[in-house]
Design an enzyme around this catalytic site. Structure first.
Site, PDB file in Angstrom:
ATOM      1  CB  ALA A  25       1.087   5.848   2.293  1.00 55.76           C
ATOM      2  N   GLY A  26       1.733   7.515  -0.710  1.00 59.02           N
ATOM      3  CA  GLY A  26       2.565   8.516  -1.354  1.00 59.02           C
ATOM      4  C   GLY A  26       4.053   8.355  -1.179  1.00 59.02           C
ATOM      5  CB  THR A  81      -0.930   0.008   1.221  1.00 57.41           C
ATOM      6  OG1 THR A  81      -0.145  -0.171   2.418  1.00 57.41           O
ATOM      7  CG2 THR A  81      -1.952  -1.121   1.130  1.00 57.41           C
ATOM      8  CD  GLU A  82       4.897  -0.279   0.719  1.00 58.71           C
ATOM      9  OE1 GLU A  82       5.549  -0.943   1.539  1.00 58.71           O
ATOM     10  OE2 GLU A  82       3.978  -0.778   0.034  1.00 58.71           O
ATOM     11  CG  LEU A  83       3.140   3.937  -5.537  1.00 56.94           C
ATOM     12  CD1 LEU A  83       4.267   3.107  -4.962  1.00 56.94           C
ATOM     13  CD2 LEU A  83       2.911   3.620  -7.003  1.00 56.94           C
TER      14      LEU A  83
END
Length: 245
Positions: free
Chosen positions: A127-128, A123-125
């Site tokens: 969260a930016g 889910t990193e992207l």
């Protein structure tokens, strides 16, 4: 931070960092230390205490600590993942609930991954933030071509879907999870330890070569982006969205 127990020479490591085992500097720093302390164990099982395996990076700590914390955190994350990935003995993940972002990467660094429920994903992207080199290459080793979709769509996959793409090797009922993980670890111990370690090293060589090729340059940019004010503002907004009903 990490509880240890012995089951017939197999070390069971239980992440114990709050209700969802968020990854902070202290927990990540403990991973290589604890693995070194159980070096004589025949195998290792990694699971989570409470209701999750790990909900991923403690983003609140990232925002509160700012660039100074990030500069320490990112290398600790890479070192923890490499310690699991490179451990010479069999390592089995017993994923007992959500395993998100860095939590997904820790599970992927294990040789065998069993899951009993919850969701798993990168889910990193959402969260930016981008991926450091080590987590990205360990995930590439685990899921191959499925990595592009996992990274760019930032989805949370149910256990069954994760099994379809090879991220999870088997979906297990919750009350059997640790027992089955111990059984799998015992099976892997049937291989002579030097043969197992050598074979594991051979399998991991392509991922480690990519780490050596790209880490020095890419992680400078990763640190810059994680530390930027734009990222801090994005994370504050992301955290606020999670608190909304």
């Amino acid at each position: 931070m990490i509880e240890t127990a012995d089951h017939g020479g197999i070390a069971v490591l239980t992440l114990a960092n709050g209700p969802v085992n968020v990854l902070d500097l202290e927990l990540l720093s403990a991973v290589p230390e604890v693995l070194a302390s159980v070096a004589d164990a025949r195998a290792v099982v990694v699971t989570g205490g409470g209701r999750a395996f790990s909900a991923g990076v403690d983003l609140k700590r990232i925002v509160e600590g700012g660039p100074g914390y990030v500069e320490k955190f990112l290398p600790a994350l890479s070192e923890a993942v490499l310690a699991l990935f490179g451990h010479p003995k069999p390592v089995v993940a017993a994923v007992n609930g959500h395993a998100l972002a860095g939590g997904c990467v820790l599970a992927a660094a294990c040789d065998v991954r069993l899951m009993s429920g919850g969701t798993i994903g990168l889910t990193e992207l959402a969260a930016g933030v981008p991926f450091p080199t080590v987590p990205l290459e360990v995930m590439r080793h685990a899921v191959g071509p499925a990595l592009d979709t996992m990274v760019l769509r930032a989805e949370r996959l149910p256990a069954g879907r994760a099994a379809e793409i090879g991220l999870v090797h088997e979906v297990v009922e919750p009350d059997r999870l640790v027992t089955e993980a111990l059984r799998r670890a015992e099976e892997l111990c049937a291989v002579p330890s030097d043969v197992y370690a050598f074979s594991k090293r051979q399998l991991h060589t392509p991922a480690l070569e990519r780490v050596r090729a790209f880490q020095a340059s890419d992680d400078v940019e990763v640190l810059r982006m994680w530390s930027s004010e734009r990222t801090m503002a994005t994370l504050r907004g992301y955290l606020a969205s999670l608190r909304r009903p």
